[in-house]
Design a protein around this motif. Structure first.
Motif, PDB file in Angstrom:
ATOM      1  N   ARG A  57      10.396  -4.351  14.761  1.00  0.00           N
ATOM      2  CA  ARG A  57       9.527  -3.170  14.662  1.00  0.00           C
ATOM      3  C   ARG A  57      10.334  -1.878  14.598  1.00  0.00           C
ATOM      4  O   ARG A  57       9.918  -0.905  13.958  1.00  0.00           O
ATOM      5  CB  ARG A  57       8.548  -3.141  15.834  1.00  0.00           C
ATOM      6  CG  ARG A  57       7.420  -4.143  15.668  1.00  0.00           C
ATOM      7  CD  ARG A  57       6.397  -4.066  16.763  1.00  0.00           C
ATOM      8  NE  ARG A  57       5.200  -4.835  16.414  1.00  0.00           N
ATOM      9  CZ  ARG A  57       4.308  -5.267  17.287  1.00  0.00           C
ATOM     10  NH1 ARG A  57       4.482  -5.010  18.591  1.00  0.00           N
ATOM     11  NH2 ARG A  57       3.251  -5.946  16.889  1.00  0.00           N
ATOM     12  N   LYS A  60      11.390  -1.671  11.074  1.00  0.00           N
ATOM     13  CA  LYS A  60      10.199  -1.577  10.228  1.00  0.00           C
ATOM     14  C   LYS A  60       9.727  -0.136  10.077  1.00  0.00           C
ATOM     15  O   LYS A  60       9.203   0.240   9.016  1.00  0.00           O
ATOM     16  CB  LYS A  60       9.085  -2.434  10.829  1.00  0.00           C
ATOM     17  CG  LYS A  60       7.803  -2.494  10.002  1.00  0.00           C
ATOM     18  CD  LYS A  60       7.957  -3.358   8.786  1.00  0.00           C
ATOM     19  CE  LYS A  60       6.612  -3.647   8.147  1.00  0.00           C
ATOM     20  NZ  LYS A  60       6.735  -4.406   6.890  1.00  0.00           N
ATOM     21  N   GLN A  61       9.930   0.679  11.096  1.00  0.00           N
ATOM     22  CA  GLN A  61       9.483   2.077  11.006  1.00  0.00           C
ATOM     23  C   GLN A  61      10.258   2.853   9.942  1.00  0.00           C
ATOM     24  O   GLN A  61       9.745   3.823   9.380  1.00  0.00           O
ATOM     25  CB  GLN A  61       9.626   2.758  12.361  1.00  0.00           C
ATOM     26  CG  GLN A  61      11.064   2.952  12.832  1.00  0.00           C
ATOM     27  CD  GLN A  61      11.163   3.610  14.196  1.00  0.00           C
ATOM     28  OE1 GLN A  61      10.440   4.545  14.499  1.00  0.00           O
ATOM     29  NE2 GLN A  61      12.065   3.094  15.030  1.00  0.00           N
ATOM     30  N   PRO A  64       9.056   0.518   5.950  1.00  0.00           N
ATOM     31  CA  PRO A  64       7.710  -0.034   6.165  1.00  0.00           C
ATOM     32  C   PRO A  64       7.217  -1.012   5.108  1.00  0.00           C
ATOM     33  O   PRO A  64       6.316  -1.802   5.384  1.00  0.00           O
ATOM     34  CB  PRO A  64       6.833   1.225   6.191  1.00  0.00           C
ATOM     35  CG  PRO A  64       7.599   2.246   5.425  1.00  0.00           C
ATOM     36  CD  PRO A  64       9.042   1.974   5.738  1.00  0.00           C
ATOM     37  N   TRP A  67      10.081  -6.832   4.030  1.00  0.00           N
ATOM     38  CA  TRP A  67      10.023  -7.978   4.938  1.00  0.00           C
ATOM     39  C   TRP A  67      11.170  -7.799   5.938  1.00  0.00           C
ATOM     40  O   TRP A  67      12.331  -7.717   5.542  1.00  0.00           O
ATOM     41  CB  TRP A  67      10.247  -9.283   4.172  1.00  0.00           C
ATOM     42  CG  TRP A  67       9.174  -9.648   3.197  1.00  0.00           C
ATOM     43  CD1 TRP A  67       9.010  -9.152   1.935  1.00  0.00           C
ATOM     44  CD2 TRP A  67       8.143 -10.612   3.388  1.00  0.00           C
ATOM     45  NE1 TRP A  67       7.930  -9.739   1.332  1.00  0.00           N
ATOM     46  CE2 TRP A  67       7.377 -10.652   2.194  1.00  0.00           C
ATOM     47  CE3 TRP A  67       7.781 -11.461   4.433  1.00  0.00           C
ATOM     48  CZ2 TRP A  67       6.279 -11.492   2.030  1.00  0.00           C
ATOM     49  CZ3 TRP A  67       6.690 -12.298   4.270  1.00  0.00           C
ATOM     50  CH2 TRP A  67       5.946 -12.315   3.094  1.00  0.00           C
ATOM     51  N   LEU A 128       8.324  -9.717  10.134  1.00  0.00           N
ATOM     52  CA  LEU A 128       7.233  -8.779   9.871  1.00  0.00           C
ATOM     53  C   LEU A 128       7.032  -8.694   8.367  1.00  0.00           C
ATOM     54  O   LEU A 128       7.961  -8.395   7.620  1.00  0.00           O
ATOM     55  CB  LEU A 128       7.562  -7.392  10.436  1.00  0.00           C
ATOM     56  CG  LEU A 128       7.783  -7.282  11.942  1.00  0.00           C
ATOM     57  CD1 LEU A 128       7.980  -5.824  12.340  1.00  0.00           C
ATOM     58  CD2 LEU A 128       6.607  -7.877  12.711  1.00  0.00           C
ATOM     59  N   ASP A 131       2.678  -6.171   4.980  1.00  0.00           N
ATOM     60  CA  ASP A 131       1.406  -5.675   5.507  1.00  0.00           C
ATOM     61  C   ASP A 131       1.330  -5.793   7.028  1.00  0.00           C
ATOM     62  O   ASP A 131       0.263  -5.773   7.628  1.00  0.00           O
ATOM     63  CB  ASP A 131       0.224  -6.374   4.851  1.00  0.00           C
ATOM     64  CG  ASP A 131       0.251  -7.883   5.038  1.00  0.00           C
ATOM     65  OD1 ASP A 131       1.236  -8.407   5.616  1.00  0.00           O
ATOM     66  OD2 ASP A 131      -0.703  -8.555   4.621  1.00  0.00           O
ATOM     67  N   ASP A 132       2.512  -5.927   7.655  1.00  0.00           N
ATOM     68  CA  ASP A 132       2.680  -5.861   9.114  1.00  0.00           C
ATOM     69  C   ASP A 132       2.100  -7.047   9.873  1.00  0.00           C
ATOM     70  O   ASP A 132       1.789  -6.935  11.058  1.00  0.00           O
ATOM     71  CB  ASP A 132       2.100  -4.553   9.671  1.00  0.00           C
ATOM     72  CG  ASP A 132       2.941  -4.020  10.828  1.00  0.00           C
ATOM     73  OD1 ASP A 132       4.149  -4.289  10.849  1.00  0.00           O
ATOM     74  OD2 ASP A 132       2.387  -3.350  11.719  1.00  0.00           O
ATOM     75  N   GLN A 133       1.980  -8.186   9.238  1.00  0.00           N
ATOM     76  CA  GLN A 133       1.681  -9.400   9.987  1.00  0.00           C
ATOM     77  C   GLN A 133       2.947  -9.862  10.705  1.00  0.00           C
ATOM     78  O   GLN A 133       4.062  -9.586  10.257  1.00  0.00           O
ATOM     79  CB  GLN A 133       1.203 -10.504   9.049  1.00  0.00           C
ATOM     80  CG  GLN A 133      -0.106 -10.222   8.340  1.00  0.00           C
ATOM     81  CD  GLN A 133      -0.501 -11.386   7.456  1.00  0.00           C
ATOM     82  OE1 GLN A 133      -0.549 -12.540   7.883  1.00  0.00           O
ATOM     83  NE2 GLN A 133      -0.767 -11.093   6.196  1.00  0.00           N
ATOM     84  N   VAL A 134       2.752 -10.572  11.800  1.00  0.00           N
ATOM     85  CA  VAL A 134       3.879 -11.064  12.586  1.00  0.00           C
ATOM     86  C   VAL A 134       3.933 -12.586  12.502  1.00  0.00           C
ATOM     87  O   VAL A 134       2.971 -13.270  12.853  1.00  0.00           O
ATOM     88  CB  VAL A 134       3.772 -10.637  14.058  1.00  0.00           C
ATOM     89  CG1 VAL A 134       4.971 -11.173  14.861  1.00  0.00           C
ATOM     90  CG2 VAL A 134       3.679  -9.129  14.190  1.00  0.00           C
TER      91      VAL A 134
END
Length: 205
Positions: A57, A60-61, A64, A67, A128, A131-134
């Motif tokens: 995360r 990811k910021q 965005p 992957w 991640l 689309d921000d699924q984990v």
């Protein structure tokens, strides 16, 4: 073709993970190849999932739409049930061990001949999606600690941990090792969770 970006400042770990995912046809790059190096948040000593998720995360910021992959790995020894685990790297650092050779020698030196050498490595991957699924997967590899370093195909703990076939990870080329190692098994489980369309966008044609 899309790529998976790994959230790690550890170059040796990055190379190993790249080799593992390449066996499944997936290209992994380090985030430092596309942006400047960042300082990750402090990790916990007892929550493998939170450690990996926090690293993913964090990167990811900044990226965005990518992957993002992260991992957290622990080393577990029957002879030392209350020691090591997720903190083994910190302990080695606190002891002033400066090389892989020193780490291996230190670990082997802890054992007397009659001690139980059962041991394994555990890797947890967190992925991640754009689309921000984990997605998450855990893999274990290794059955016991060897009496001495063995193997030329890899370095570090790979020379010490024996798998079910009696060989250390370092005695197996990557195409064989991927079926026995903690990271190989975790990667296989992780990629199996993706939809066919997602996987096809990541796999080399």
């Amino acid at each position: 073709m899309k790529k998976i970006v790994i959230a790690s400042n550890n170059s040796a770990k990055t190379r190993e993970i790249q080799q593992v995912f390449a066996e499944f046809g997936v290209q992994v790059i380090n985030y430092r190849s596309i942006m400047s190096e960042k300082t990750f948040p402090e990790e916990t000593t007892d929550d493998q999932y939170e450690n990996a998720l926090a690293k993913a995360r964090f990167i990811k910021q900044f990226l965005p739409k990518e992957w993002i992959l992260s991992d957290d790995t622990g080393a577990y020894f029957a002879a030392f049930p209350a020691r090591f685990g997720l903190t083994i790297a910190r302990e080695f650092k606190s002891l002033g061990l400066k090389s892989i050779q020193e780490e291996d020698e230190y670990l082997l030196g802890l054992y007397a001949s009659e001690m139980d050498r059962s041991a394994y490595l555990e890797a947890l991957f967190v992925l991640l999606t754009p689309d921000d699924q984990v997605k998450r997967a855990v893999g274990r590899g290794g059955t016991k600690l060897a009496l001495a370093e063995r193997g030329q195909f890899s370095v570090g703990f790979d020379t010490l941990f024996e798998a079910e076939n009696g060989q250390t990870f370092a005695e197996m080329p990557i195409d064989v090792r991927v079926s026995y190692s903690h990271r190989g098994r975790a990667a296989k489980k992780l990629l199996a969770q993706l939809k066919p369309s997602e996987l096809s966008s990541l796999v080399h044609k």
